[in-house]
Scaffold this motif. Structure first.
Motif, PDB file in Angstrom:
ATOM      1  N   TYR A  85      21.292  -5.758  14.046  1.00  0.00           N
ATOM      2  CA  TYR A  85      22.750  -5.912  14.064  1.00  0.00           C
ATOM      3  C   TYR A  85      23.249  -6.461  15.398  1.00  0.00           C
ATOM      4  N   THR A  86      22.639  -6.020  16.488  1.00  0.00           N
ATOM      5  CA  THR A  86      23.128  -6.422  17.814  1.00  0.00           C
ATOM      6  C   THR A  86      22.489  -7.745  18.272  1.00  0.00           C
ATOM      7  N   ASP A  87      21.167  -7.826  18.264  1.00  0.00           N
ATOM      8  CA  ASP A  87      20.494  -8.988  18.844  1.00  0.00           C
ATOM      9  C   ASP A  87      20.504 -10.189  17.905  1.00  0.00           C
ATOM     10  N   ILE A  88      20.396  -9.936  16.609  1.00  0.00           N
ATOM     11  CA  ILE A  88      20.302 -11.061  15.670  1.00  0.00           C
ATOM     12  C   ILE A  88      21.668 -11.409  15.087  1.00  0.00           C
ATOM     13  N   LEU A  89      22.402 -10.407  14.576  1.00  0.00           N
ATOM     14  CA  LEU A  89      23.731 -10.711  14.031  1.00  0.00           C
ATOM     15  C   LEU A  89      24.783 -10.835  15.128  1.00  0.00           C
ATOM     16  N   GLY A  90      24.474 -10.348  16.318  1.00  0.00           N
ATOM     17  CA  GLY A  90      25.396 -10.511  17.446  1.00  0.00           C
ATOM     18  C   GLY A  90      26.600  -9.590  17.406  1.00  0.00           C
ATOM     19  N   LEU A  91      26.477  -8.456  16.720  1.00  0.00           N
ATOM     20  CA  LEU A  91      27.584  -7.494  16.640  1.00  0.00           C
ATOM     21  C   LEU A  91      27.458  -6.462  17.757  1.00  0.00           C
ATOM     22  N   LYS A  92      28.550  -5.731  17.952  1.00  0.00           N
ATOM     23  CA  LYS A  92      28.591  -4.806  19.086  1.00  0.00           C
ATOM     24  C   LYS A  92      28.326  -3.369  18.636  1.00  0.00           C
ATOM     25  N   LEU A  93      27.395  -2.715  19.321  1.00  0.00           N
ATOM     26  CA  LEU A  93      27.150  -1.289  19.073  1.00  0.00           C
ATOM     27  C   LEU A  93      28.217  -0.484  19.809  1.00  0.00           C
ATOM     28  N   LEU A  94      28.999   0.279  19.048  1.00  0.00           N
ATOM     29  CA  LEU A  94      30.093   1.045  19.663  1.00  0.00           C
ATOM     30  C   LEU A  94      29.613   2.384  20.200  1.00  0.00           C
ATOM     31  N   GLY A  95      28.586   2.944  19.580  1.00  0.00           N
ATOM     32  CA  GLY A  95      28.109   4.233  20.054  1.00  0.00           C
ATOM     33  C   GLY A  95      27.232   4.897  19.012  1.00  0.00           C
ATOM     34  N   ILE A  96      26.531   5.928  19.458  1.00  0.00           N
ATOM     35  CA  ILE A  96      25.660   6.705  18.573  1.00  0.00           C
ATOM     36  C   ILE A  96      26.070   8.157  18.702  1.00  0.00           C
ATOM     37  N   GLU A  97      26.141   8.832  17.573  1.00  0.00           N
ATOM     38  CA  GLU A  97      26.653  10.202  17.580  1.00  0.00           C
ATOM     39  C   GLU A  97      25.841  11.027  16.573  1.00  0.00           C
ATOM     40  N   THR A  98      25.589  12.281  16.906  1.00  0.00           N
ATOM     41  CA  THR A  98      24.946  13.168  15.933  1.00  0.00           C
ATOM     42  C   THR A  98      26.014  13.994  15.250  1.00  0.00           C
ATOM     43  N   VAL A  99      25.984  14.018  13.920  1.00  0.00           N
ATOM     44  CA  VAL A  99      26.917  14.856  13.162  1.00  0.00           C
ATOM     45  C   VAL A  99      26.090  15.979  12.543  1.00  0.00           C
ATOM     46  N   GLU A 100      26.114  17.134  13.218  1.00  0.00           N
ATOM     47  CA  GLU A 100      25.269  18.267  12.811  1.00  0.00           C
ATOM     48  C   GLU A 100      25.564  18.710  11.384  1.00  0.00           C
ATOM     49  N   SER A 101      26.859  18.726  11.025  1.00  0.00           N
ATOM     50  CA  SER A 101      27.241  19.240   9.703  1.00  0.00           C
ATOM     51  C   SER A 101      26.603  18.421   8.587  1.00  0.00           C
ATOM     52  N   GLU A 102      26.327  17.127   8.858  1.00  0.00           N
ATOM     53  CA  GLU A 102      25.719  16.265   7.838  1.00  0.00           C
ATOM     54  C   GLU A 102      24.237  16.038   8.100  1.00  0.00           C
ATOM     55  N   GLN A 103      23.744  16.600   9.218  1.00  0.00           N
ATOM     56  CA  GLN A 103      22.339  16.394   9.585  1.00  0.00           C
ATOM     57  C   GLN A 103      21.980  14.910   9.665  1.00  0.00           C
ATOM     58  N   VAL A 104      22.854  14.164  10.349  1.00  0.00           N
ATOM     59  CA  VAL A 104      22.609  12.735  10.529  1.00  0.00           C
ATOM     60  C   VAL A 104      22.889  12.307  11.968  1.00  0.00           C
ATOM     61  N   ARG A 105      22.236  11.207  12.332  1.00  0.00           N
ATOM     62  CA  ARG A 105      22.594  10.492  13.537  1.00  0.00           C
ATOM     63  C   ARG A 105      23.252   9.203  13.065  1.00  0.00           C
ATOM     64  N   VAL A 106      24.366   8.852  13.695  1.00  0.00           N
ATOM     65  CA  VAL A 106      25.180   7.754  13.214  1.00  0.00           C
ATOM     66  C   VAL A 106      25.372   6.726  14.319  1.00  0.00           C
ATOM     67  N   ALA A 107      25.134   5.463  13.993  1.00  0.00           N
ATOM     68  CA  ALA A 107      25.439   4.379  14.934  1.00  0.00           C
ATOM     69  C   ALA A 107      26.587   3.573  14.350  1.00  0.00           C
ATOM     70  N   PHE A 108      27.616   3.319  15.163  1.00  0.00           N
ATOM     71  CA  PHE A 108      28.744   2.517  14.714  1.00  0.00           C
ATOM     72  C   PHE A 108      28.632   1.116  15.262  1.00  0.00           C
ATOM     73  N   ILE A 109      28.700   0.145  14.362  1.00  0.00           N
ATOM     74  CA  ILE A 109      28.634  -1.266  14.718  1.00  0.00           C
ATOM     75  C   ILE A 109      29.998  -1.870  14.412  1.00  0.00           C
ATOM     76  N   GLU A 110      30.589  -2.505  15.393  1.00  0.00           N
ATOM     77  CA  GLU A 110      31.918  -3.087  15.195  1.00  0.00           C
ATOM     78  C   GLU A 110      31.810  -4.438  14.520  1.00  0.00           C
ATOM     79  N   ILE A 111      32.666  -4.663  13.507  1.00  0.00           N
ATOM     80  CA  ILE A 111      32.789  -6.001  12.926  1.00  0.00           C
ATOM     81  C   ILE A 111      34.254  -6.226  12.584  1.00  0.00           C
TER      82      ILE A 111
END
Ligand code: ZN
Length: 152
Positions: free
Chosen positions: A25-51
């Motif tokens: 997403y970042t190097d090939i599509l050239g989009l911006k990574l906004l941040g990575i966050e862990t959401v314990e309640s969902e047992q997931v790690r989430v990366a937000f990509i801006e478009i």
């Protein structure tokens, strides 16, 4: 009629491994990574990509109990859900329930970025998992964003 859905807040994509997926997403599509966050309640790690005005939400399970782990086991990686932005999440849920729409969450819960989120049941939405997403009040959002900047 629901009139308070504003835009696509994000599209959720289930991935096996964030670390190996993000460079596409970042190097090939050239989009911006906004941040990575862990959401314990969902047992997931989430990366937000801006478009543009919206975001892609890449979801990686952090336990086998996570809905994302189960999704990938059943269907493989891919689009998991579409999130609509609303300022009145609970009101929309009450309305939808009154219309006979099946809900996964009748009361919104806290998701990534301090958003209030709730899911509609795919049985009522032609098998598309839909999320209602209410951003926090502006002051709270800025606070959360500052915290995220520091942790990156
Ligand atoms: Zn989402």
């Amino acid at each position: 009629m629901v009139t308070a859905l504003k835009q696509i807040e994000h599209i959720g994509i289930a991935v096996k491994n964030l670390q190996t997926t993000i460079p596409f997403y970042t190097d090939i599509l050239g989009l911006k990574l906004l941040g990575i966050e862990t959401v314990e309640s969902e047992q997931v790690r989430v990366a937000f990509i801006e478009i543009g005005e919206t975001r892609l939400e890449l979801l990686e399970a952090i336990s086998t109990e996570s809905a994302i782990a189960k999704f990938i086991e059943k269907k493989g990686e891919g689009i998991h859900h579409i999130a609509f932005q609303t300022e009145t999440c609970q009101k929309q849920l009450d309305f939808l329930k009154n219309q006979g729409i099946k809900l996964i969450n009748e009361v919104p819960k806290e998701g990534a970025h301090g958003n209030l989120v709730a899911f509609l049941h795919p049985k009522s939405t032609n098998s598309v998992l839909m999320e209602l997403c209410q951003p926090p009040a502006k002051s709270t959002r800025e606070e959360v964003e500052n915290i995220n900047e520091h942790s990156l």
